[in-house]
Design an enzyme around this catalytic site. Sequence first.
Site, PDB file in Angstrom:
ATOM      1  N   LYS A  11     -35.172   7.474  17.283  1.00  0.00           N
ATOM      2  CA  LYS A  11     -34.433   7.417  18.555  1.00  0.00           C
ATOM      3  C   LYS A  11     -33.028   7.960  18.354  1.00  0.00           C
ATOM      4  O   LYS A  11     -32.500   7.990  17.236  1.00  0.00           O
ATOM      5  CB  LYS A  11     -34.366   5.984  19.106  1.00  0.00           C
ATOM      6  CG  LYS A  11     -33.598   4.958  18.236  1.00  0.00           C
ATOM      7  CD  LYS A  11     -32.093   4.936  18.439  1.00  0.00           C
ATOM      8  CE  LYS A  11     -31.400   3.968  17.479  1.00  0.00           C
ATOM      9  NZ  LYS A  11     -29.982   4.133  17.314  1.00  0.00           N
ATOM     10  N   ALA A 101     -32.731   4.661  13.708  1.00  0.00           N
ATOM     11  CA  ALA A 101     -33.670   3.529  13.709  1.00  0.00           C
ATOM     12  C   ALA A 101     -34.968   3.806  12.955  1.00  0.00           C
ATOM     13  O   ALA A 101     -36.028   3.317  13.336  1.00  0.00           O
ATOM     14  CB  ALA A 101     -33.978   3.077  15.141  1.00  0.00           C
ATOM     15  N   GLY A 102     -34.868   4.573  11.882  1.00  0.00           N
ATOM     16  CA  GLY A 102     -36.075   4.915  11.121  1.00  0.00           C
ATOM     17  C   GLY A 102     -36.806   3.696  10.577  1.00  0.00           C
ATOM     18  O   GLY A 102     -38.032   3.591  10.700  1.00  0.00           O
ATOM     19  N   SER A 104     -36.584   0.584  11.651  1.00  0.00           N
ATOM     20  CA  SER A 104     -37.088  -0.208  12.789  1.00  0.00           C
ATOM     21  C   SER A 104     -38.335   0.444  13.377  1.00  0.00           C
ATOM     22  O   SER A 104     -39.282  -0.246  13.768  1.00  0.00           O
ATOM     23  CB  SER A 104     -36.030  -0.324  13.885  1.00  0.00           C
ATOM     24  OG  SER A 104     -34.848  -0.874  13.375  1.00  0.00           O
ATOM     25  N   ASP A 137     -33.419  -3.589  17.001  1.00  0.00           N
ATOM     26  CA  ASP A 137     -33.948  -2.359  17.611  1.00  0.00           C
ATOM     27  C   ASP A 137     -35.480  -2.345  17.661  1.00  0.00           C
ATOM     28  O   ASP A 137     -36.074  -1.439  18.250  1.00  0.00           O
ATOM     29  CB  ASP A 137     -33.501  -1.121  16.808  1.00  0.00           C
ATOM     30  CG  ASP A 137     -32.066  -0.722  17.138  1.00  0.00           C
ATOM     31  OD1 ASP A 137     -31.522  -1.214  18.146  1.00  0.00           O
ATOM     32  OD2 ASP A 137     -31.502   0.078  16.372  1.00  0.00           O
TER      33      ASP A 137
HETATM   34  P1  ATP Z   1     -30.491   1.903  12.671  1.00  0.00           P
HETATM   35  O1  ATP Z   1     -30.322   3.057  13.591  1.00  0.00           O
HETATM   36  O2  ATP Z   1     -31.527   0.878  13.160  1.00  0.00           O
HETATM   37  O3  ATP Z   1     -29.228   1.289  12.216  1.00  0.00           O
HETATM   38  P2  ATP Z   1     -30.655   3.481  10.352  1.00  0.00           P
HETATM   39  O4  ATP Z   1     -31.214   4.808  10.676  1.00  0.00           O
HETATM   40  O5  ATP Z   1     -29.174   3.379  10.303  1.00  0.00           O
HETATM   41  O6  ATP Z   1     -31.237   2.453  11.380  1.00  0.00           O
HETATM   42  P3  ATP Z   1     -32.671   2.975   8.392  1.00  0.00           P
HETATM   43  O7  ATP Z   1     -33.089   4.349   8.042  1.00  0.00           O
HETATM   44  O8  ATP Z   1     -33.533   2.187   9.300  1.00  0.00           O
HETATM   45  O9  ATP Z   1     -31.184   2.985   8.974  1.00  0.00           O
HETATM   46  O10 ATP Z   1     -32.519   2.213   7.005  1.00  0.00           O
HETATM   47  C1  ATP Z   1     -31.450   1.460   6.609  1.00  0.00           C
HETATM   48  C2  ATP Z   1     -31.796   0.779   5.283  1.00  0.00           C
HETATM   49  O11 ATP Z   1     -33.025   0.054   5.401  1.00  0.00           O
HETATM   50  C3  ATP Z   1     -31.983   1.759   4.142  1.00  0.00           C
HETATM   51  O12 ATP Z   1     -30.984   1.505   3.199  1.00  0.00           O
HETATM   52  C4  ATP Z   1     -33.368   1.496   3.560  1.00  0.00           C
HETATM   53  O13 ATP Z   1     -33.394   1.342   2.152  1.00  0.00           O
HETATM   54  C5  ATP Z   1     -33.824   0.201   4.232  1.00  0.00           C
HETATM   55  N1  ATP Z   1     -35.244   0.308   4.624  1.00  0.00           N
HETATM   56  C6  ATP Z   1     -36.191  -0.617   4.489  1.00  0.00           C
HETATM   57  N2  ATP Z   1     -37.372  -0.189   4.945  1.00  0.00           N
HETATM   58  C7  ATP Z   1     -37.195   1.055   5.401  1.00  0.00           C
HETATM   59  C8  ATP Z   1     -38.064   2.022   5.985  1.00  0.00           C
HETATM   60  N3  ATP Z   1     -39.361   1.794   6.187  1.00  0.00           N
HETATM   61  N4  ATP Z   1     -37.524   3.206   6.347  1.00  0.00           N
HETATM   62  C9  ATP Z   1     -36.199   3.433   6.184  1.00  0.00           C
HETATM   63  N5  ATP Z   1     -35.354   2.564   5.618  1.00  0.00           N
HETATM   64  C10 ATP Z   1     -35.825   1.374   5.222  1.00  0.00           C
END
Ligand code: ATP
Length: 298
Positions: A11, A101-102, A104, A137
């Site tokens: 997203k 949100a990868g 999530s 999220d």
């Molecule tokens: P958001 O937009 O929800 O804040 P984000 O994009 O900032 O998400 P994510 O990529 O969701 O952040 O990951 C943040 C942390 O979560 C990473 O440091 C990662 O090690 C941990 N994590 C645990 N499981 C996963 C997964 N399946 N995919 C990505 N990161 C993950």
Amino acid sequence: MDKVIQRAYAKINIGLDVLRRRADGYHEVKMIMQTVDIYDELVLEKREQPGIELRTDNSELPLDGDNLICKAVSLLFQEKKIEEGVRITLTKRIPIAAGMAGGSADAAAALRGINELFGLGYSIPELQTLGVRLGADIPYCIVGGTMLSEGIGEILTPLPAPPEAHLVIAKPDINVSTAFVYGNLHADRLAWHPDIDGMIAALQQGEMDGITERLGNVLETVTVREYPVIEQIKELLRSQGAQNALMSGSGPTVFGIFKEKETARRAAQTVEQRQLAKQIFVTTFYKEGYGYSAQEMA
Ligand code: ATP
């Protein structure tokens, strides 16, 4: 059924406002979430031995209980007292720690996938109620599409999708922790708030200019101060023909909205040539979400 395949779409936030910090430390948000056509893929298969086996092509990710996928599976296995096992193979494309949100999205795909694979019979709202325990999220990521997200992220109202557009999505080579950004945000001292209600009206009228002129994200006040490259990418995208550009979520990913695909493609090349970002995509809004209707969400 022995095997289920689920996509986990990323997203962006076309508008992100923080209204206040609650006494329990959570922030009350008012944001517009939009699925984009970048996705991870999860293949879920039953296996004979109990427990969760996770494999992925991305060496940065934990494969144990720290992975949000494992947390999601454990939650449903505990709730339904499931003794069987599952093997999940994750193909990771969504940039990590990016504000897209990868994690999530993967957790949400695991919840949907386990529900289907083991025939658990949870409704969408039930999965969302369980999912919010793992992350604010996740209720949104279970349904996707264009949504107004309020409360801590669990109050969702479907909105019309924006008109057709082309996007450049660029993640500079830095990882930003969502906790750091919210921890350094002074929600009560924000000098400016994005016009989320105006953006909702523009979405309802299908007016692209009304949307692009209202792009705004209060979390930029924290992340851009820390990482000026974000502002550089935004300026470059605008100078290369973007109608507007914004940081997504807590960052550092930046997106620019373009009318023409060719202009978007050239802007992406320029970002790459100037070495401002390592992960760069030219994509579009993914309007369908996962195809759940407002009734199924009620
Ligand atoms: P958001 O937009 O929800 O804040 P984000 O994009 O900032 O998400 P994510 O990529 O969701 O952040 O990951 C943040 C942390 O979560 C990473 O440091 C990662 O090690 C941990 N994590 C645990 N499981 C996963 C997964 N399946 N995919 C990505 N990161 C993950």
